[in-house]
Design a protein around this motif. Structure first.
Motif, PDB file in Angstrom:
ATOM      1  N   ILE A  58      -4.301   6.911  -5.158  1.00 45.43           N
ATOM      2  CA  ILE A  58      -5.582   7.547  -4.519  1.00 45.43           C
ATOM      3  C   ILE A  58      -5.216   8.583  -4.128  1.00 45.43           C
ATOM      4  O   ILE A  58      -6.116   8.815  -3.674  1.00 45.43           O
ATOM      5  CB  ILE A  58      -5.029   6.378  -2.970  1.00 45.43           C
ATOM      6  N   THR A  59      -4.129   8.809  -3.380  1.00 44.16           N
ATOM      7  CA  THR A  59      -4.296  10.992  -3.310  1.00 44.16           C
ATOM      8  C   THR A  59      -4.816  11.694  -4.646  1.00 44.16           C
ATOM      9  O   THR A  59      -5.475  12.563  -4.184  1.00 44.16           O
ATOM     10  CB  THR A  59      -3.252  11.602  -2.639  1.00 44.16           C
ATOM     11  N   GLY A  60      -4.048  11.207  -5.354  1.00 45.45           N
ATOM     12  CA  GLY A  60      -5.061  12.198  -7.076  1.00 45.45           C
ATOM     13  C   GLY A  60      -6.009  11.854  -6.885  1.00 45.45           C
ATOM     14  O   GLY A  60      -7.278  12.503  -7.095  1.00 45.45           O
ATOM     15  N   ILE A  96      -4.627   8.240   6.021  1.00 43.84           N
ATOM     16  CA  ILE A  96      -4.056   7.174   6.910  1.00 43.84           C
ATOM     17  C   ILE A  96      -3.248   6.272   5.676  1.00 43.84           C
ATOM     18  O   ILE A  96      -2.299   6.474   6.346  1.00 43.84           O
ATOM     19  CB  ILE A  96      -4.838   6.269   7.449  1.00 43.84           C
ATOM     20  N   ILE A  97      -3.258   5.914   4.800  1.00 40.04           N
ATOM     21  CA  ILE A  97      -2.547   5.486   4.636  1.00 40.04           C
ATOM     22  C   ILE A  97      -1.729   6.466   4.032  1.00 40.04           C
ATOM     23  O   ILE A  97      -0.476   6.322   3.916  1.00 40.04           O
ATOM     24  CB  ILE A  97      -3.401   4.726   3.059  1.00 40.04           C
ATOM     25  N   TYR A  98      -1.897   7.377   3.382  1.00 36.28           N
ATOM     26  CA  TYR A  98      -1.025   8.170   3.030  1.00 36.28           C
ATOM     27  C   TYR A  98      -0.217   8.693   3.642  1.00 36.28           C
ATOM     28  O   TYR A  98       1.436   9.018   4.104  1.00 36.28           O
ATOM     29  CB  TYR A  98      -1.280   9.614   1.648  1.00 36.28           C
ATOM     30  N   MET A  99      -0.887   9.398   5.241  1.00 39.63           N
ATOM     31  CA  MET A  99       0.475   9.585   6.125  1.00 39.63           C
ATOM     32  C   MET A  99       0.368   8.812   6.869  1.00 39.63           C
ATOM     33  O   MET A  99       2.090   9.036   7.246  1.00 39.63           O
ATOM     34  CB  MET A  99      -0.545  10.152   7.302  1.00 39.63           C
ATOM     35  N   LEU A 145       0.499  -1.047   0.090  1.00 38.48           N
ATOM     36  CA  LEU A 145      -0.179  -0.257  -0.555  1.00 38.48           C
ATOM     37  C   LEU A 145       1.037   1.193  -0.172  1.00 38.48           C
ATOM     38  O   LEU A 145      -0.237   2.417  -0.498  1.00 38.48           O
ATOM     39  CB  LEU A 145      -0.544   0.484   1.434  1.00 38.48           C
ATOM     40  N   LYS A 146       2.589   1.272   0.218  1.00 42.24           N
ATOM     41  CA  LYS A 146       3.005   2.318   0.760  1.00 42.24           C
ATOM     42  C   LYS A 146       3.982   2.414  -1.522  1.00 42.24           C
ATOM     43  O   LYS A 146       4.433   2.854  -0.706  1.00 42.24           O
ATOM     44  CB  LYS A 146       3.951   2.514   1.467  1.00 42.24           C
ATOM     45  N   ALA A 147       3.279   1.493  -1.510  1.00 44.59           N
ATOM     46  CA  ALA A 147       4.216   2.230  -3.379  1.00 44.59           C
ATOM     47  C   ALA A 147       3.444   3.320  -3.544  1.00 44.59           C
ATOM     48  O   ALA A 147       2.931   3.813  -3.362  1.00 44.59           O
ATOM     49  CB  ALA A 147       3.297   0.179  -4.033  1.00 44.59           C
ATOM     50  N   LYS A 148       4.211   3.816  -3.882  1.00 50.06           N
ATOM     51  CA  LYS A 148       4.947   5.561  -4.844  1.00 50.06           C
ATOM     52  C   LYS A 148       3.564   5.172  -5.604  1.00 50.06           C
ATOM     53  O   LYS A 148       2.767   6.721  -5.487  1.00 50.06           O
ATOM     54  CB  LYS A 148       6.170   6.085  -5.252  1.00 50.06           C
ATOM     55  N   ARG A 149       3.498   4.536  -6.971  1.00 55.44           N
ATOM     56  CA  ARG A 149       2.572   5.092  -8.123  1.00 55.44           C
ATOM     57  C   ARG A 149       0.680   4.728  -7.340  1.00 55.44           C
ATOM     58  O   ARG A 149       0.096   5.349  -7.485  1.00 55.44           O
ATOM     59  CB  ARG A 149       2.714   3.532  -8.681  1.00 55.44           C
TER      60      ARG A 149
END
Length: 383
Positions: A82-84, A125-128, A73-77
């Motif tokens: 998900i943030t975009g 949560i995932i992004y931070m 889930l922390k893969a850059k792509r």
């Protein structure tokens, strides 16, 4: 390997999740059967049938995420996607969103509706967690480690707040702050950063003047006055809370019996959503309340225990974020129906009616179970 992984799953956590979902489904049928006919002029099982569909989707989502390796889930792509996607959907709400309860927070797709801000909680949560876990070597750097995730967080909170959905915006902010506090940043750095944010907040506060009618609307202010003295406004703004008190107080130890609630017969406004705990207390008494709150408390504490045991910073912060999300929502809902805090319209996790909320929570629980499994597996078989 697969046998070892299966042995490493926390089946008590899975059982608690399944029990709460099925318990909620049962109580939704009981709480909504009358209001479905009376208010919405549909069959008595209308909300039950819809929630049953939501539960099936939720269980499938949970199963997938319980197997899917959380570290991917922390893969850059993936994070960019998900943030975009999160920001895009929040912007599209202002163009194509439907209005419900004075908030433009929903996409209406046929007979079903989706609330993007619910899924925004998990994205944050995932992004931070990913952002702070990647910066552990330089975690106290203001510009490099602290500022970027906080700016994203505040941007999301702002977009949700102007829908306006202040309850969800506040929950997202609290979840973000919980992850921030558990990231390993020194308290002195956090204090300095908090001071800068406070100064910034005071500086930009005039921008919210155009939203003053929404922020200080008569409906929102009535929630505060009715919270302070509900019986003074029992025919108006305090009507919800007074009837919630009556429902809770009349349940006693064992309750009136399943399906025997009086307050759901048109007295409680939304007995199957925001006030479902009042119906539980009336029909099942203290025993029912213990089942609901006990199950939620077990999941929250188990999640925090997993975060302590997890050696991976990303997994630990994910577990903290998911546990805090469930805990914050539970406190706000339970506090509202019991008069501890003003009513905000936040559903009770896993139990209240609602597809978006249940699917989000099930995905989150799948991730939490996967973190727990990997933590136990690495401890028992790789240490």
């Amino acid at each position: 390997m697969w046998k070892r992984m299966l042995k490493s799953y926390d089946y008590s956590l899975i059982a608690a999740f399944l029990i709460l979902c099925l318990f909620g489904l049962m109580m939704i049928y009981s709480a909504s059967s009358v209001i479905a006919v009376q208010k919405y002029e549909v069959s008595s099982g209308f909300f039950y049938d819809k929630q049953k569909f939501h539960v099936i989707i939720a269980f499938l989502a949970f199963s997938v995420m319980a197997i899917f390796p959380y570290k991917k889930l922390k893969a850059k792509r993936f994070l960019l996607c998900i943030t975009g996607g999160m920001f895009l959907t929040l912007f599209l709400l202002f163009l194509f969103g439907s209005v419900s309860n004075n908030a433009q927070s929903w996409f209406q797709i046929g007979a079903r509706s989706i609330q993007p801000s619910e899924f925004t909680k998990l994205v944050i949560i995932i992004y931070m967690a990913a952002a702070f876990s990647k910066k552990q070597k330089n975690i106290n750097s203001l510009n490099d480690s602290i500022a970027p995730p906080v700016i994203i967080l505040l941007g999301v909170v702002f977009l949700v707040a102007i829908e306006p959905d202040f309850g969800t915006a506040f929950i997202i902010l609290l979840i973000g702050l919980t992850i921030l506090l558990s990231s390993g940043i020194k308290m002195k750095k956090l204090a300095k950063f908090a001071l800068l944010l406070a100064i910034l907040g005071v500086t930009i506060s005039p921008l919210f003047i155009w939203q003053k009618d929404n922020i200080f609307s008569e409906e929102r202010m009535s929630r505060v006055t009715s919270y302070l003295d509900p019986f003074r406004y029992e025919e108006d703004a305090g009507y919800h809370l007074v009837n919630s008190y009556i429902a809770i107080g009349s349940g006693g130890l064992t309750g009136r019996g399943l399906g025997q609630s009086v307050q759901k017969l048109g007295y409680l406004p939304e007995p199957h959503t925001d006030f479902i705990m009042s119906v539980i207390a009336e029909e099942l008494g203290v025993i029912g309340v213990i089942i609901a709150i006990g199950g939620l408390a077990f999941i929250i504490l188990r999640g925090l225990f997993t975060s302590i045991k997890c050696r991976d910073p990303f997994g630990a912060m994910l577990a903290v974020g998911i546990s805090s999300m469930i805990g914050i929502q539970s406190f706000i809902n339970l506090g509202g129906v019991s008069g501890v805090i003003p009513i905000t319209g936040v559903p009770l996790p896993f139990i209240s009616y609602g597809g978006s909320s249940l699917v989000l929570l099930s995905i989150s629980m799948g991730i939490l179970v996967n973190i727990s499994m990997h933590t136990k597996y690495e401890k028992n078989y790789k240490s």
